[in-house]
Design a protein around this motif. Structure first.
Motif, short mmCIF file in Angstrom:
data_model
loop_
_atom_site.label_atom_id
_atom_site.label_comp_id
_atom_site.label_asym_id
_atom_site.label_seq_id
_atom_site.Cartn_x
_atom_site.Cartn_y
_atom_site.Cartn_z
N ASP A 98 0.77 4.30 -1.17
CA ASP A 98 0.31 5.66 -0.83
C ASP A 98 -0.34 5.70 0.56
O ASP A 98 -0.91 6.71 0.95
CB ASP A 98 -0.64 6.19 -1.91
N GLU B 119 -1.74 0.03 -7.71
CA GLU B 119 -0.72 -0.58 -6.84
C GLU B 119 -0.60 -2.08 -7.12
O GLU B 119 0.50 -2.65 -7.07
CB GLU B 119 -1.05 -0.34 -5.37
N PHE C 225 -5.68 0.79 1.51
CA PHE C 225 -6.15 -0.16 0.49
C PHE C 225 -5.08 -0.37 -0.57
O PHE C 225 -4.27 0.52 -0.82
CB PHE C 225 -7.42 0.37 -0.20
N ILE C 226 -5.10 -1.54 -1.18
CA ILE C 226 -4.27 -1.75 -2.36
C ILE C 226 -5.18 -1.54 -3.56
O ILE C 226 -6.10 -2.33 -3.81
CB ILE C 226 -3.64 -3.16 -2.39
N GLU C 227 -4.95 -0.44 -4.26
CA GLU C 227 -5.77 -0.10 -5.42
C GLU C 227 -5.20 -0.76 -6.68
O GLU C 227 -4.10 -1.31 -6.66
CB GLU C 227 -5.81 1.42 -5.62
N ASP D 262 0.86 -1.19 0.00
CA ASP D 262 0.00 0.00 0.00
C ASP D 262 0.89 1.24 0.00
O ASP D 262 1.08 1.90 1.01
CB ASP D 262 -0.91 -0.03 1.24
N SER E 143 -3.02 4.48 1.77
CA SER E 143 -4.45 4.80 1.78
C SER E 143 -5.24 3.80 2.62
O SER E 143 -6.42 4.00 2.90
CB SER E 143 -4.98 4.78 0.34
CA LIG Z 1 -3.22 2.34 -1.61
#
Ligand SMILES: [Ca+2]
Length: 110
Positions: free
Chosen positions: A54, A63, A58-60, A52, A56
């Motif tokens: 950034d 990413e 969450f793993i977007e 993760d 956040s």
């Molecule tokens: Ca993230």
């Protein structure tokens, strides 16, 4: 915390190398070869936080695309198709990203 503190360099090299061919990525085999499946939930959480980038929580998708580079700088970038397959496997609540509990489930169930 760095990935090398959690997983062995040999296993990371073997896991990333196993999926060097285009469109060959299989998260189930990857998590096994890289040694993540045998780790405690606490260690899996630490890996999640490394991925993760950034922070956040969450793993977007952007990413996930670079998930192999999270393990080693020489890892290849996943294709859009591989990224979407991985996201679909982990995103249980359908919000388009992978939360920490979803990541643990993804690793354990794989
Ligand atoms: Ca993230």
């Amino acid at each position: 915390m760095a990935m090398m503190d959690l997983l062995s360099a040999e296993e990371i090299k073997a896991a990333v190398g196993a999926f060097s061919a285009a469109e060959s990525f299989c998260h189930k085999k990857f998590f096994e070869i890289v040694g993540l499946k045998k780790k405690s939930p606490e260690d899996v959480k630490k890996v999640f936080h490394i991925l993760d980038k950034d922070r956040s929580g969450f793993i977007e998708e952007d990413e996930l695309k670079f998930v192999l580079q999270g393990f080693t700088p020489t890892g290849r970038v996943l294709s859009d198709k591989e990224t979407k397959t991985l996201l679909a496997a982990g995103d249980k609540d359908g919000d388009g990203k992978i939360g920490i509990d979803e990541f643990i489930t993804l690793v354990v169930e794989s």
